[in-house]
Design a protein around this motif. Structure first.
Motif, mmCIF file in Angstrom:
data_model
loop_
_atom_site.group_PDB
_atom_site.id
_atom_site.type_symbol
_atom_site.label_atom_id
_atom_site.label_comp_id
_atom_site.label_asym_id
_atom_site.label_seq_id
_atom_site.Cartn_x
_atom_site.Cartn_y
_atom_site.Cartn_z
ATOM 1 N N LEU A 1 90.999 69.849 51.416
ATOM 2 C CA LEU A 1 90.239 69.883 52.666
ATOM 3 C C LEU A 1 90.028 68.474 53.225
ATOM 4 O O LEU A 1 90.102 68.261 54.443
ATOM 5 C CB LEU A 1 88.896 70.589 52.440
ATOM 6 N N GLU A 2 89.793 67.529 52.346
ATOM 7 C CA GLU A 2 89.652 66.138 52.803
ATOM 8 C C GLU A 2 90.953 65.657 53.438
ATOM 9 O O GLU A 2 90.952 65.016 54.500
ATOM 10 C CB GLU A 2 89.267 65.235 51.632
ATOM 11 N N ALA A 3 92.074 65.971 52.797
ATOM 12 C CA ALA A 3 93.368 65.542 53.328
ATOM 13 C C ALA A 3 93.663 66.215 54.663
ATOM 14 O O ALA A 3 94.194 65.572 55.588
ATOM 15 C CB ALA A 3 94.469 65.874 52.318
ATOM 16 N N LEU A 4 93.328 67.486 54.794
ATOM 17 C CA LEU A 4 93.551 68.194 56.062
ATOM 18 C C LEU A 4 92.712 67.594 57.183
ATOM 19 O O LEU A 4 93.191 67.438 58.317
ATOM 20 C CB LEU A 4 93.211 69.682 55.903
ATOM 21 N N ALA A 5 91.466 67.272 56.874
ATOM 22 C CA ALA A 5 90.595 66.674 57.890
ATOM 23 C C ALA A 5 91.148 65.328 58.351
ATOM 24 O O ALA A 5 91.148 65.011 59.554
ATOM 25 C CB ALA A 5 89.184 66.526 57.337
ATOM 26 N N ARG A 6 91.639 64.536 57.409
ATOM 27 C CA ARG A 6 92.223 63.242 57.776
ATOM 28 C C ARG A 6 93.505 63.423 58.590
ATOM 29 O O ARG A 6 93.742 62.717 59.572
ATOM 30 C CB ARG A 6 92.505 62.433 56.516
ATOM 31 N N ALA A 7 94.323 64.399 58.190
ATOM 32 C CA ALA A 7 95.566 64.638 58.921
ATOM 33 C C ALA A 7 95.283 65.118 60.337
ATOM 34 O O ALA A 7 95.961 64.708 61.290
ATOM 35 C CB ALA A 7 96.410 65.676 58.178
#
Length: 564
Positions: free
Chosen positions: A371-377
């Motif tokens: 979820l952190e990676a998706l938010a950053r992407a």
């Protein structure tokens, strides 16, 4: 290509639409079982053991090279088969047989593979389907050991219809649509990897036809394959051949404006697994992504990728759809998609075990990282990210996931509906989930209590089952008072006739392989929304799946015109 007056029609399960003709080319038989032979006295046993390891490595490298040239699901299937070739269980067991029983290497590999296949088959579900990988790898290793031709797709100067008992994932992944214009197998089902890949490649295909059908097709026979109806016509008439050629010459395009004839918008989206797939879908004018299978970014990884690695993988998909919706499914690990760092392959029934969202009970940090990676992407791109969790079963799970996604700044969070409880309790689920996407493959499996990978139950593994359609309606009815949209991202969305029914049941978006977009669009634009509702009612009132399908298709004459 000429036709004979001696015309015969055979049937199987149509899994990939299209009407094409060509000569039969039969798949070469599997490597024959080696004789039980032992090494002569004084033979170097360790040299024989080393030959097995070297042959397995040769096979692994060959599959990896093929995987590097393949795309999307084809690449994933080849990588999975390469992992099987690298599995020390197979080679170490064969080497033990060489040392203890002095078996010749080819025989040792054969017996070792048989033991491994029996163990996997006893586990059922996804693990049972992997017996096909074992047989494929076995044959390839023995071919290297005996200097025999490598098994696989036959080579012919002209396009042909491939006939086989079944296709190994590695074979299916290497199919060239320019050469293999269609294929027919005696085994397999509508939701097998072979069927799914055939649809993604746009190759008309019929599976589960039975040995009596495939045995009746001889090398060089001219056959007309109808991947929609599931029929194989041997020695078709000249008129039938002419019609097939005419239909093949037509090129339908989708212009990104999915709607019924009276203007009700239906979002026609694409299922993708990586950046290449996303770019292809964008070129096909998909209105967005309805299913980004993020586990494809993980399948060839022995351990969890870093957050930075995930960000780059997600951005490759999001960047293809600036300003458009991209529905991201968090890891659907387990069952037919095991991940060594997250799932337990020894579970007795992995389809009912700790898979998908349930893995966060034991390893919550994996979901947190994703979820952190998706938010950053999302922050680095212009796409509109909708995130959903697979295998949500209760309202508490729906609320927990939505709250967690929002805590990372992801604004639109929802769920998959694959479990009957989620459809039945949809009114409570949508108090939390902002949208849902129905995975018809798994929903059908759980509703009908029929393993989706078991070819002997293929007749139950269809979303045309009225019980499945009624649950889809229940999900849409539960969403309506909350104003929540429901989509379908399972294989059912790519069936043009079934797409009409789904829209009539209240589905707002359909996500499919990009190749299916023009056909689904053409059929939807031929009907009004009221027609969709009427045909949907016919389907859910039918007593059987076949009667539901027949009733709907009879009400859609455009299907015959389009050969769908």
């Amino acid at each position: 290509m000429t036709a004979s007056t001696d015309t015969t029609t055979l049937t199987g399960i149509g899994v990939s639409p299209g009407l094409v003709a060509g000569p039969v080319a039969r798949m070469a038989p599997s490597i024959p079982e080696p004789e039980i032979e032992t090494l002569p006295s004084g033979a170097d046993l360790e040299e024989a053991c080393d030959s097995v390891a070297a042959a397995a490595l040769t096979v692994k490298k060959g599959l990896e090279l093929s995987a590097a040239e393949a795309k999307g699901e084809g690449r994933t299937l080849l990588e999975t088969t390469a992992q099987m070739a690298a599995d020390p269980t197979l080679t170490s067991s064969a080497q033990a047989m060489i040392r203890e029983r002095r078996l010749v290497p080819a025989r040792a590999v054969w017996e070792s593979a048989g033991t491994l296949a029996s163990m996997l088959e006893s586990l059922g579900g996804y693990m049972a389907e992997r017996t096909r990988d074992v047989a494929d790898v076995r044959d390839r290793i023995i071919a290297v050991l005996t200097d025999s031709p490598m098994p696989g797709i036959p080579r012919r100067p002209e396009p042909f219809v491939l006939v086989a008992e079944d296709l190994a994932p590695a074979d299916t992944a290497l199919l060239d649509p320019e050469k293999v214009v269609a294929f027919v197998t005696s085994e397999g089902g509508p939701t097998s990897h072979t069927a799914i890949l055939a649809r993604s490649l746009g190759i008309p295909a019929i599976v589960g036809a039975g040995a009596e059908v495939t045995d009746a097709l001889t090398e060089g026979d001219i056959v007309l394959v109808d991947g929609t109806k599931g029929t194989i016509t041997v020695n078709p008439s000249e008129d039938a051949l002419r019609r097939a050629r005419e239909l093949a010459s037509r090129v339908r395009e989708f212009h990104g404006d999915g709607a019924t004839r009276d203007g009700r918008e239906v979002q026609l989206l694409a299922n993708v697994g990586d950046g290449d797939g996303a770019r292809s879908a964008a070129e096909a004018n998909a209105m967005g992504v309805g299913l980004f299978r993020t586990e494809f970014c993980f399948l060839d990884q022995p351990e969890e990728p870093s957050i930075d690695q995930q960000v780059e993988a997600y951005k490759a998909v999001l960047e293809a759809f600036p300003g458009k919706k991209v529905v991201v499914r968090t890891l659907d690990a387990g069952a037919d998609k095991p991940l060594p760092f997250l799932t337990d392959a020894s579970e007795a029934n992995p389809a009912l075990g700790v898979r998908a969202y349930r893995t966060s009970r034991r390893d919550p940090e994996v979901l947190d990282h994703q979820l952190e990676a998706l938010a950053r992407a999302e922050a680095d791109t212009e796409a509109n990210v909708w995130v959903m969790a697979p295998m949500i079963s209760t309202a508490e799970e729906a609320q927990a996931f939505v709250d967690k996604a929002r805590s990372y700044g992801l604004r639109t969070a929802g769920m998959m509906i694959e479990v009957p409880s989620a459809a039945i309790m949809a009114d409570k689920m949508f108090e939390h989930a902002e949208f849902a996407s129905i995975g018809t493959n798994d929903l059908t499996q759980y509703v009908m209590a029929a393993d989706r990978l078991l070819s002997s139950l293929a007749d139950l593994s269809t979303a045309w089952q009225p019980a499945v359609l009624r649950l889809i309606k229940s999900a849409c009815d539960g969403a309506a008072p909350h104003g929540r949209p429901v989509g379908v991202c399972g294989e059912a969305a790519a069936d043009p006739a079934l797409a009409v029914v789904l829209v009539g049941l209240g589905v707002a978006s359909l996500s499919m392989t990009a190749r299916a977009l023009p056909d689904v669009d053409a059929v939807l634009k031929s009907v009004d929304f009221a027609d969709c509702q009427r045909l949907a009612q016919l389907a859910i009132d039918s007593p059987t799946a076949e009667e539901a399908r027949s009733a709907v298709r009879s009400g859609l004459p455009v299907l015959e015109e389009l050969a769908l």
